[in-house]
Design an enzyme around this catalytic site. Structure first.
Site, PDB file in Angstrom:
ATOM      1  N   HIS A  38     -27.124  44.042   3.172  1.00  0.00           N
ATOM      2  CA  HIS A  38     -26.069  43.091   3.540  1.00  0.00           C
ATOM      3  C   HIS A  38     -25.053  42.858   2.425  1.00  0.00           C
ATOM      4  O   HIS A  38     -23.969  42.359   2.685  1.00  0.00           O
ATOM      5  CB  HIS A  38     -26.670  41.731   3.918  1.00  0.00           C
ATOM      6  CG  HIS A  38     -27.548  41.766   5.119  1.00  0.00           C
ATOM      7  ND1 HIS A  38     -27.119  42.209   6.348  1.00  0.00           N
ATOM      8  CD2 HIS A  38     -28.851  41.404   5.278  1.00  0.00           C
ATOM      9  CE1 HIS A  38     -28.110  42.113   7.214  1.00  0.00           C
ATOM     10  NE2 HIS A  38     -29.178  41.641   6.590  1.00  0.00           N
ATOM     11  N   ASP A  73     -33.640  48.061  11.114  1.00  0.00           N
ATOM     12  CA  ASP A  73     -33.903  46.651  10.854  1.00  0.00           C
ATOM     13  C   ASP A  73     -33.336  45.845  12.021  1.00  0.00           C
ATOM     14  O   ASP A  73     -32.404  46.300  12.688  1.00  0.00           O
ATOM     15  CB  ASP A  73     -33.173  46.287   9.549  1.00  0.00           C
ATOM     16  CG  ASP A  73     -33.596  44.972   8.952  1.00  0.00           C
ATOM     17  OD1 ASP A  73     -33.223  43.934   9.530  1.00  0.00           O
ATOM     18  OD2 ASP A  73     -34.255  44.976   7.902  1.00  0.00           O
ATOM     19  N   HIS A  75     -31.567  43.348  11.729  1.00  0.00           N
ATOM     20  CA  HIS A  75     -30.243  42.896  11.305  1.00  0.00           C
ATOM     21  C   HIS A  75     -29.322  44.085  11.047  1.00  0.00           C
ATOM     22  O   HIS A  75     -29.751  45.115  10.548  1.00  0.00           O
ATOM     23  CB  HIS A  75     -30.357  42.060  10.022  1.00  0.00           C
ATOM     24  CG  HIS A  75     -31.211  40.868  10.193  1.00  0.00           C
ATOM     25  ND1 HIS A  75     -32.486  40.794   9.673  1.00  0.00           N
ATOM     26  CD2 HIS A  75     -31.001  39.705  10.852  1.00  0.00           C
ATOM     27  CE1 HIS A  75     -33.023  39.629   9.990  1.00  0.00           C
ATOM     28  NE2 HIS A  75     -32.133  38.950  10.712  1.00  0.00           N
ATOM     29  N   ASP A 130     -38.808  44.093  10.550  1.00  0.00           N
ATOM     30  CA  ASP A 130     -38.589  42.864  11.308  1.00  0.00           C
ATOM     31  C   ASP A 130     -38.207  43.138  12.758  1.00  0.00           C
ATOM     32  O   ASP A 130     -38.021  42.222  13.546  1.00  0.00           O
ATOM     33  CB  ASP A 130     -37.562  41.950  10.636  1.00  0.00           C
ATOM     34  CG  ASP A 130     -36.271  42.645  10.272  1.00  0.00           C
ATOM     35  OD1 ASP A 130     -36.105  43.833  10.603  1.00  0.00           O
ATOM     36  OD2 ASP A 130     -35.418  41.999   9.633  1.00  0.00           O
ATOM     37  N   ARG A 136     -42.026  37.127  12.601  1.00  0.00           N
ATOM     38  CA  ARG A 136     -41.691  35.697  12.635  1.00  0.00           C
ATOM     39  C   ARG A 136     -40.195  35.431  12.786  1.00  0.00           C
ATOM     40  O   ARG A 136     -39.800  34.416  13.318  1.00  0.00           O
ATOM     41  CB  ARG A 136     -42.193  35.005  11.371  1.00  0.00           C
ATOM     42  CG  ARG A 136     -43.683  34.785  11.408  1.00  0.00           C
ATOM     43  CD  ARG A 136     -44.094  33.839  10.332  1.00  0.00           C
ATOM     44  NE  ARG A 136     -44.319  34.612   9.104  1.00  0.00           N
ATOM     45  CZ  ARG A 136     -44.551  34.079   7.935  1.00  0.00           C
ATOM     46  NH1 ARG A 136     -44.559  32.781   7.790  1.00  0.00           N
ATOM     47  NH2 ARG A 136     -44.770  34.840   6.896  1.00  0.00           N
TER      48      ARG A 136
END
Length: 198
Positions: A38, A73, A75, A130, A136
């Site tokens: 990021h 990912d 994201h 993730d 989570r």
């Protein structure tokens, strides 16, 4: 195929793997640490303060005209995509959550077309865990075997492959996922249940 065990270096773990790939000391380099996809040129973003994937791809560019960056990912690998937005030397494919829409829906035919049309000479695969079921933070429903199919499929092209970690917020799932993906990279079968040690 050649494999090597890489030590994490502070400046950029992925860069060490890129050097090994460039020198043809390995066909697949793996580093589960780092992966700060990021980070932007002028700002930190989402836990990321330096974009080590950007640095790793720059190193690969010393020997590879075109590098394909794939991010699985949950994201968006926005920092990597933004860094190479104005060049055709890097193609960024990010499978991530965008509102309620999963881009590409995981169809391997899309990646086959990307490989055919773009013709990279090296691949960087960010294996963020993730996107696994039960994470989570993430909300996808990928199994560990399904996640590893991405590794298996990209490995089948026999190009220099840099495998990197990424997100993952249910630690036991991250450990299982990356252990299984390492086994896939090494063409090694591991049992579903591992023996406990004292």
């Amino acid at each position: 195929m050649k494999y090597c065990k890489l030590k994490t270096c502070f400046s950029s773990p992925g860069t060490a793997g890129s050097v090994k790939l460039n020198r043809q000391q390995t066909d697949i380099a793996v580093n589960w640490a780092g992966v700060l996809h990021h980070a932007k040129k002028s700002e930190a973003s989402g836990f990321c303060y330096v974009n080590d994937i950007f640095l790793a791809i720059l190193e690969l560019h010393k020997y590879h005209q075109r590098v394909l960056y794939i991010d699985i990912d949950i994201h968006h690998g926005d920092g990597v995509e933004e860094a190479f937005y104005t060049t055709d030397r890097v193609m960024s494919v990010s499978f991530h959550k965008y509102r309620e829409y999963f881009l590409g829906t995981g169809d391997l035919r899309m990646m086959a077309k990307v490989m055919e049309m773009y013709q990279p000479s090296a691949v960087v695969l960010q294996c963020g865990a993730d996107s696994l079921s039960g994470d989570r933070l993430g909300c996808f429903n990928l199994t560990i075997r399904g996640h590893a199919k991405c590794v298996e499929y990209m490995k089948s092209f026999n190009l220099p492959l840099l495998m990197l970690g990424g997100g993952g917020y249910t630690i036991r799932n991250v450990a299982r996922c990356w252990t299984y993906e390492m086994a896939v990279a090494l063409d090694t079968d591991i049992p579903d249940v591992l023996k406990e040690y004292d």
